[in-house]
Design an enzyme around this catalytic site. Structure first.
Site, PDB file in Angstrom:
ATOM      1  N   MET A 241       7.546  20.163 -28.355  1.00 34.27           N
ATOM      2  CA  MET A 241       6.442  20.113 -29.309  1.00 34.27           C
ATOM      3  C   MET A 241       5.379  19.145 -28.793  1.00 34.27           C
ATOM      4  SD  MET A 241       7.107  22.300 -31.610  1.00 34.27           S
ATOM      5  CE  MET A 241       5.663  21.906 -32.608  1.00 34.27           C
TER       6      MET A 241
ATOM      7  N   HIS B 124      10.959  30.264 -33.994  1.00 35.29           N
ATOM      8  CA  HIS B 124      11.104  28.804 -33.956  1.00 35.29           C
ATOM      9  C   HIS B 124      11.437  28.328 -35.367  1.00 35.29           C
ATOM     10  CE1 HIS B 124       8.753  24.716 -33.570  1.00 35.29           C
ATOM     11  NE2 HIS B 124      10.044  24.538 -33.727  1.00 35.29           N
TER      12      HIS B 124
ATOM     13  N   ASP C   7       6.772  30.961 -36.407  1.00 42.74           N
ATOM     14  CA  ASP C   7       7.095  29.618 -36.893  1.00 42.74           C
ATOM     15  C   ASP C   7       7.641  29.704 -38.313  1.00 42.74           C
ATOM     16  OD1 ASP C   7       6.253  27.749 -34.763  1.00 42.74           O
ATOM     17  OD2 ASP C   7       4.292  28.663 -35.088  1.00 42.74           O
TER      18      ASP C   7
ATOM     19  N   MET D 248       9.089  27.541 -41.467  1.00 41.97           N
ATOM     20  CA  MET D 248       9.117  26.180 -41.994  1.00 41.97           C
ATOM     21  C   MET D 248       9.649  26.189 -43.427  1.00 41.97           C
ATOM     22  SD  MET D 248       5.496  24.762 -40.481  1.00 41.97           S
ATOM     23  CE  MET D 248       4.500  26.208 -40.774  1.00 41.97           C
TER      24      MET D 248
ATOM     25  N   SER E 233       1.038  32.580 -31.644  1.00 39.64           N
ATOM     26  CA  SER E 233       1.749  32.223 -32.875  1.00 39.64           C
ATOM     27  C   SER E 233       1.166  32.970 -34.063  1.00 39.64           C
ATOM     28  CB  SER E 233       1.650  30.717 -33.127  1.00 39.64           C
ATOM     29  OG  SER E 233       2.177  30.405 -34.400  1.00 39.64           O
TER      30      SER E 233
ATOM     31  N   MET F 227      11.893  25.628 -37.891  1.00 37.39           N
ATOM     32  CA  MET F 227      11.618  24.245 -38.277  1.00 37.39           C
ATOM     33  C   MET F 227      12.238  24.033 -39.647  1.00 37.39           C
ATOM     34  SD  MET F 227       7.711  23.735 -36.946  1.00 37.39           S
ATOM     35  CE  MET F 227       7.216  25.443 -36.926  1.00 37.39           C
TER      36      MET F 227
ATOM     37  N   ASP G 285       4.400  23.971 -27.309  1.00 38.15           N
ATOM     38  CA  ASP G 285       3.805  24.455 -28.552  1.00 38.15           C
ATOM     39  C   ASP G 285       3.029  23.332 -29.217  1.00 38.15           C
ATOM     40  OD1 ASP G 285       3.152  25.583 -30.974  1.00 38.15           O
ATOM     41  OD2 ASP G 285       5.204  25.933 -31.631  1.00 38.15           O
TER      42      ASP G 285
ATOM     43  N   HIS H  86       5.324  34.654 -31.225  1.00 37.41           N
ATOM     44  CA  HIS H  86       5.963  33.421 -31.667  1.00 37.41           C
ATOM     45  C   HIS H  86       5.899  33.324 -33.188  1.00 37.41           C
ATOM     46  CE1 HIS H  86       7.388  29.272 -31.024  1.00 37.41           C
ATOM     47  NE2 HIS H  86       6.585  28.927 -32.026  1.00 37.41           N
TER      48      HIS H  86
END
Length: 216
Positions: free
Chosen positions: A138, A67, A36, A38, A9, A69, A176, A34
């Site tokens: 998760m 991913h 993330d 947010m 990540s 979020m 994850d 990966h």
């Protein structure tokens, strides 16, 4: 696509040396990168957006796993794909029209994943499992790195594997949160195909060696 994949990540990378860290991953045994994303609304934190994605796109030579979020992910999936995402995963909890969003991602040429928060039961995926390419479980509450692994994840991996098999799905299982050298092999044995590791990789003196050890 082979299983037993490691997806470091970039949330745990050194943002002052992002190109260096991406090139390290390019040269390592890491399988995916990966990312993330947010928004400070769906989760209580904010991370990078399209300017950083552009940098990643310029330097990444491996499969890019994004991913989201975020709330209303359907508004942004096409732009993330345009910025190099090979797979886009969206939260079950954030999608009012999940099937439509999954179809949108796939129609743009990317693979589509669905994500479950720790408290969301696997059975909620029964009507979508045949359509997705990946299920991301998760194993911490999303929003921050470095959290303690939630042990109930092993049970959810088994339930997800059963759901995949009973519906003739080809979806991979990704985990994850709190993944490290102590639990990686057990997670693979439980049925996980892809492990996301952030602090476990980037906080070590030799991240490339750590990635090798995670795959054993």
């Amino acid at each position: 696509m082979k299983t037993k994949l490691i997806a470091p990540s970039l949330l745990s990378a050194d943002f002052g040396n992002l190109q260096r860290d991406i090139e390290m991953l390019n040269n390592s045994q890491a399988d995916w990168l990966h990312i993330d994303v947010m928004d400070g609304r769906f989760v209580p934190n904010i991370s990078f957006g399209f300017p950083v994605m552009k940098t990643i796109q310029q330097h990444a030579k491996k499969f890019v796993d994004v991913h989201l979020m975020i709330v209303e992910p359907e508004k942004y999936v096409e732009e993330f794909i345009d910025h190099g995402a090979n797979l886009v995963s969206v939260h079950y909890e954030a999608c009012t029209h999940l099937h439509r969003t999954i179809n949108l991602i796939q129609s743009k040429g990317a693979k589509a994943g669905v994500v479950l928060n720790p408290s969301t039961p696997v059975l909620m995926l029964e009507d979508i499992i045949a359509d997705v390419d990946l299920v991301l479980l998760m194993s911490v509450n999303p929003g921050f790195g470095g959290q303690k692994f939630i042990e109930n994840t092993y049970k959810k991996i088994a339930e997800t594997k059963d759901l995949i098999l009973s519906n003739n799905s080809t979806a991979l299982i990704q985990v994850d949160g709190g993944v490290n050298l102590d639990n990686a092999s057990k997670l693979f044995e439980a049925g996980a195909d892809v492990l996301v590791a952030g602090n476990a990789v980037f906080s070590t003196e030799n991240p490339e060696r750590t990635i090798e050890l995670l795959k054993i």
